[in-house]
Motif scaffolding. Structure first.
Motif, PDB file in Angstrom:
ATOM      1  N   ASP A  38       0.930  -1.241  -0.052  1.00  0.00           N
ATOM      2  CA  ASP A  38       0.092   0.161   0.068  1.00  0.00           C
ATOM      3  C   ASP A  38       0.909   1.316  -0.027  1.00  0.00           C
ATOM      4  O   ASP A  38       1.569   1.548   0.886  1.00  0.00           O
ATOM      5  N   ASP A  51       0.145   4.268   0.308  1.00  0.00           N
ATOM      6  CA  ASP A  51      -0.467   5.271   1.007  1.00  0.00           C
ATOM      7  C   ASP A  51      -0.453   5.093   2.562  1.00  0.00           C
ATOM      8  O   ASP A  51      -0.707   6.056   3.183  1.00  0.00           O
ATOM      9  N   ASN A  52       0.386   3.850   2.934  1.00  0.00           N
ATOM     10  CA  ASN A  52       0.379   3.673   4.285  1.00  0.00           C
ATOM     11  C   ASN A  52       1.995   3.616   4.600  1.00  0.00           C
ATOM     12  O   ASN A  52       2.708   3.115   3.963  1.00  0.00           O
ATOM     13  N   GLU A  53       2.223   4.340   6.104  1.00  0.00           N
ATOM     14  CA  GLU A  53       3.605   4.261   6.414  1.00  0.00           C
ATOM     15  C   GLU A  53       4.002   2.939   6.884  1.00  0.00           C
ATOM     16  O   GLU A  53       5.150   2.871   7.614  1.00  0.00           O
TER      17      GLU A  53
END
Length: 311
Positions: free
Chosen positions: A31, A33-35
């Motif tokens: 993903d 958009d995920n850290e």
């Protein structure tokens, strides 16, 4: 030909997607958009053996080797992995890795912001080993590894869920993994790479940085330290301190201060209801407008918008 190949300077990656794109590895399972990321390495490396070039990673990486063989380097040190191995690396190091066999290996990566926001607000106080220069891998007994395996497998399941609470769920599960690491890794930790002068300077700087922001958060300090303050704490010239920190971690002292300020601001905005003016005040900003402009400069959103995203 890329700039890094032309100059011979290892590339720097701020997240795993950047890392894998550069290496030509698939990113469909990650993903962007995920850290926080988690995936099976055997789903990524279809051709073995695989050997990566040297690069510098500005994120945390935890590897759980249930069944696999290979080796990795951290700065000038080389470590071998075998079934039952668990190891982690923190941001800033020169790294490379190779795999000769992959049957079941999981990689977890995360940013400091994710650690502070979803794992533990005082993560470095609770888990000081995360600030260590280098922690060598451990090969765990099967019964001990079996205590940790269900935790990362549950995290893997949550990662692909659509729950609005998935980051919190993954963060809380990872707290348990960190507690297990603390229990089995840290009791007899041997700081093999922290004996030289440069490593001691980095270690002292990171701990002073973390302690100072705890004091700011608690109201025990009013002024944010500048680069010269961190240099004075070790009786060093600011230029020398900056050269050591930049060489060892890939980030200047100023960048460390900016990143830390933003990380702490995000944590307070997400985990408390205190007014934004108070957040600014606790982080040493005399004007709320200055804090808002500073926050937006490095995050692209205002503190108010950021807080509303987590309301």
């Amino acid at each position: 030909m890329s700039k890094h190949k032309q100059t011979g300077i290892p590339p720097v990656f701020n997240n795993l997607v950047e890392n894998y794109n550069h290496l030509g590895l698939p990113v469909e399972l990650i993903d962007p958009d995920n850290e926080f990321t988690i995936h099976k390495l055997n789903d990524i490396h279809h051709e073995l053996p695989y050997k990566s070039p040297v690069y510098r990673a500005n994120f945390y990486a935890f590897v759980f080797v249930k069944n696999g063989e290979g080796k990795y380097t951290t700065d000038e040190m080389e470590f071998f992995t075998e079934p039952g191995t668990i190891y982690f690396t923190n941001p800033g190091h020169y790294k490379s890795f190779e795999w000769h066999q992959l049957k079941e290996v999981f990689l977890v990566t995360m940013s400091e912001s994710f650690l502070k926001e979803n794992v533990h607000a005082s993560v470095f106080e609770e888990f000081p080993f995360l600030l260590a220069e280098t922690v060598p891998p451990r090969v765990l007994k099967p019964e001990i590894y079996a205590e940790i395996e269900p935790l990362y497998l549950q995290i893997y399941k949550e990662y692909f869920s659509h729950s609005p609470y998935k980051n919190k769920i993954m963060g809380n599960l990872f707290v348990v993994i960190l507690l297990k690491i603390k229990e089995y890794f840290w009791e007899d930790y041997n700081p093999i790479s922290e004996g030289n002068r440069s490593s001691q300077i980095v270690k002292h700087f990171k701990r002073t940085l973390e302690r100072h922001y705890r004091e700011l958060n608690a109201g025990k300090a009013r002024k944010v330290f500048r680069a010269q303050d961190y240099a004075a704490a070790q009786n060093l010239h600011p230029g020398y301190l900056n050269n050591v920190i930049k060489t060892k971690t890939g980030k200047s002292v100023t960048t460390w201060i900016i990143d830390k300020t933003i990380t702490e601001a995000k944590s307070m905005l997400q985990h408390s209801n205190i007014p934004i003016k108070q957040v600014a005040d606790q982080l040493g900003f005399t004007e709320t407008a200055h804090f808002s402009n500073y926050f937006k400069k490095y995050t692209d959103v205002t503190p108010l918008v950021y807080r509303k995203q987590f309301a």
